[in-house]
Enzyme design. Sequence first.
Site, mmCIF file in Angstrom:
data_model
loop_
_atom_site.group_PDB
_atom_site.id
_atom_site.type_symbol
_atom_site.label_atom_id
_atom_site.label_comp_id
_atom_site.label_asym_id
_atom_site.label_seq_id
_atom_site.Cartn_x
_atom_site.Cartn_y
_atom_site.Cartn_z
ATOM 1 N N HIS A 111 0.822 -1.215 0.000
ATOM 2 C CA HIS A 111 0.000 0.000 0.000
ATOM 3 C C HIS A 111 0.857 1.266 0.000
ATOM 4 C CE1 HIS A 111 0.160 -0.176 4.542
ATOM 5 N NE2 HIS A 111 0.085 1.125 4.427
ATOM 6 N N ASP A 123 1.317 -7.626 2.163
ATOM 7 C CA ASP A 123 1.435 -6.173 1.987
ATOM 8 C C ASP A 123 2.901 -5.739 1.839
ATOM 9 O OD1 ASP A 123 0.909 -3.497 1.825
ATOM 10 O OD2 ASP A 123 -0.456 -3.450 3.537
ATOM 11 N N SER A 177 4.070 2.378 8.218
ATOM 12 C CA SER A 177 3.802 1.355 7.218
ATOM 13 C C SER A 177 5.058 1.049 6.415
ATOM 14 C CB SER A 177 2.709 1.826 6.261
ATOM 15 O OG SER A 177 1.468 1.708 6.876
HETATM 16 N N1 ARG Z 1 -4.453 0.507 7.285
HETATM 17 C C1 ARG Z 1 -3.203 0.565 6.583
HETATM 18 C C2 ARG Z 1 -2.405 1.759 7.008
HETATM 19 O O1 ARG Z 1 -2.949 2.777 7.361
HETATM 20 C C3 ARG Z 1 -3.388 0.675 5.120
HETATM 21 C C4 ARG Z 1 -3.926 -0.533 4.499
HETATM 22 C C5 ARG Z 1 -4.193 -0.328 3.050
HETATM 23 N N2 ARG Z 1 -5.138 -1.326 2.617
HETATM 24 C C6 ARG Z 1 -6.400 -1.089 2.257
HETATM 25 N N3 ARG Z 1 -7.188 -2.094 2.072
HETATM 26 N N4 ARG Z 1 -6.881 0.138 2.121
HETATM 27 O O2 ARG Z 1 -1.209 1.760 6.937
#
Ligand code: ARG
Length: 767
Positions: free
Chosen positions: A92, A228, A661
């Site tokens: 992501h 991811d 992330s």
């Molecule tokens: N929740 C994750 C973050 O803020 C991002 C995940 C992205 N995936 C998604 N399905 N939108 O780092």
Amino acid sequence: MKKILVFALAILAMVGNVRADEGMWLPMFVERLNYVDMQKMGLQLTPEELYSINNSSLKDAIVGLGSEAKPRGFFCTGEIVSEHGLLFTNHHCGYSAVQKLSSVEYDYLKDGFWAKNYGEELPAPEMTASFLIRMEDVTNEVLGVVTSDMDWDARERAIKSKIRKLETAASEDGKYNPVIKGFFEGNEYYMFVYQVYTDVRLVGVANSSIGKFGGDTDNWMWPRHTGDFSIFRVYADKDGNPAEYSKNNVPLTPKHHLPISLDGVKQNDFTMIWGFPGSTERYMSSYGIDYNVDTFYPIIIDIFGKQLEVMDEFMQQDDAINLMYADNHAGLANTWKNFIGQCKMLRKNKVSEAKVELEKDFMKWVNAKADRKAEYGNALENLKSGYETMAAVAKPLFYPNFMMQVGPVSRTSIFEDYYDAVEKDDDAAKEKALAEMKSMDVDALFAETNQQVEKKTFAEMLKLYRNAFDEEELPEFYHKIIDKKFDGNIDAFADYVYENSIYATPENIKAFINKPKVKKIENDYVYIINNQMMSVLMGSALLYRMTNETIAENDHIFVKGLREYYAETQPGKSLYPDANSTMRMSYGSVQDYMPADAVHYDYICTANGILEKYIPGDYEFDAPKRLIELIEKKDFGAYADENGELVVCFLSTNDITGGNSGSPIMNGKGELIGLAFDGNWEAMSGDVNFEPKLQRTINVDIRYVLFVIDKYAGATNLINELDIRKSEPMPVREEVEVSEESEVKQIKPAKPAKPTKSSKVKAKSKK
Ligand code: ARG
């Protein structure tokens, strides 16, 4: 009973020395604040091996990923994993770059992309990699310019100008990029000196059905089965310095790269995460929390929710639209669900209530002495009234603000210069404006937008706005135009606008440019909407800005007092600063949790969960056939655990937030065991208060990452580049045959390359 419990929790959260899991610590203080603790928990490296400004150390492998050359903020973290500048981050995090590199024909989001050699790697648009050279405390220099007669505004201006001077002086004529940031609400300042590499290239990314498996349904939640990760490479000039993209650039030889461990995780194992967390609000007052939960988040949830609904409808039916809006959608959906979770969990975990108790104790301490009372006595009262004002202006600020960003309304600026010139009767300015209009690349304005999606968003946002306000609060056009001329039918109004407005379509814009007339602008419905929304916005913007300053000032005073309060009432307690896009280290351990009464969540999940969740053809839960086959055959190679299963993700207690992330999660030897990529639903309140029992970081296990690279994608060139270690004296990899009928489309690279049909990899034992 409840109240006592809350009170007890509040106390518990405040006492004791450094707690292992909570805290995002500045690496330069590791020896003083954290080292003993970390060692006890299982760290085997020395402080010098973690953070050194003289020798290479772990910090040199940690990279801030930004979208510009000035490293003010980072959207994600990456880590260097080879001596040739190879970088791992989350799927992501690479998403936006991959989208920009894709077309309907070469859709790397959908199909993945794997470069077989340096020549096939693709320059990633708008991605920079920042390395921290050193950090230093500049509090005295910065605050030295503040005098007692300055009000908040003057103080902020003086600080800003001092910061600029210090940054320039430290840049060594542009060699470095220094950034100074405030800590503890402007009570301390630190300088971070970076080298920013702007030539970053995409090396490998799996299909979104692996990298985003589970989509927004699973986002922010455990158990999670998302691969991811994505892979980039940092390039430098031949001397190793940052350079703009050039064919002559070479892969960066880093000061340090992370070795990778195949040992896997057990409960209680020591873990540390290094990265660039973006922002937390751990010292926020109860008033700030209440404002967010009751006012701010609900407004954003309302607006983003509607925009997502429209996007979803079109994206799921059309590949081109899906690709065009992918990044935008992912960003909105991520925030939208986060805010929903925060509202729910801030309430459920009673975070505001705990703050109220703390604030009572704080005020008792303040009121016990006259000098404290003079300095800190009003801060909380001022925060209270500040947030009340904020709550009153939020609606008329945010709704028009977002309405003005919608399609045609957002384009009203294109004829502004022309309009002003005619109004002022300034012929020279008019000529200039006309020339600019004529040379305008109109189609480029529409490159990232689809007419159907835009029109529907326009209509739905107008409805949303109408719903959010009382009739008499609505801007005039609702009654005078939409009701009078369109019988209140907003869809019909939108149809009319897309036929007639000079801002709606490329054709209409071009037609106007050929025959511009001020009257056409003034009579245009979109222009009228923009003007009326603007005046609603202006009615609240100034007050909002002033209130923001009041809040910043009183937060500064409150946090100053709070630090003094802790120092006196709980000496020995180390406070860590809120996240602010600077390098932090957090340490903890591998742990399970209980999300609810009688429910136990294990700390690992396996590929069996992918089979359980798999829904062929589904927008979120589809998976590549080849992946499913490998899992069904349990063909995991060297990446299986001791039971022959493939661990996909695991949980740890590390304290992280957005910006982390892509961060490396490492074992006690500083070896990479996974990539952090998310937080968990039950602790969505975690940015405001760390919840030791509930809060977990979700990491993708490095063995799943390598399995996808190696067994699924057959990108053995990358595996060979890594420094892979396993404790037992056994070969790292078995003989691997990459199957002939590899489903991984090889993957229509922009510069077509020959797919590797079959590659045999010798088992390599690296230690
Ligand atoms: N929740 C994750 C973050 O803020 C991002 C995940 C992205 N995936 C998604 N399905 N939108 O780092």
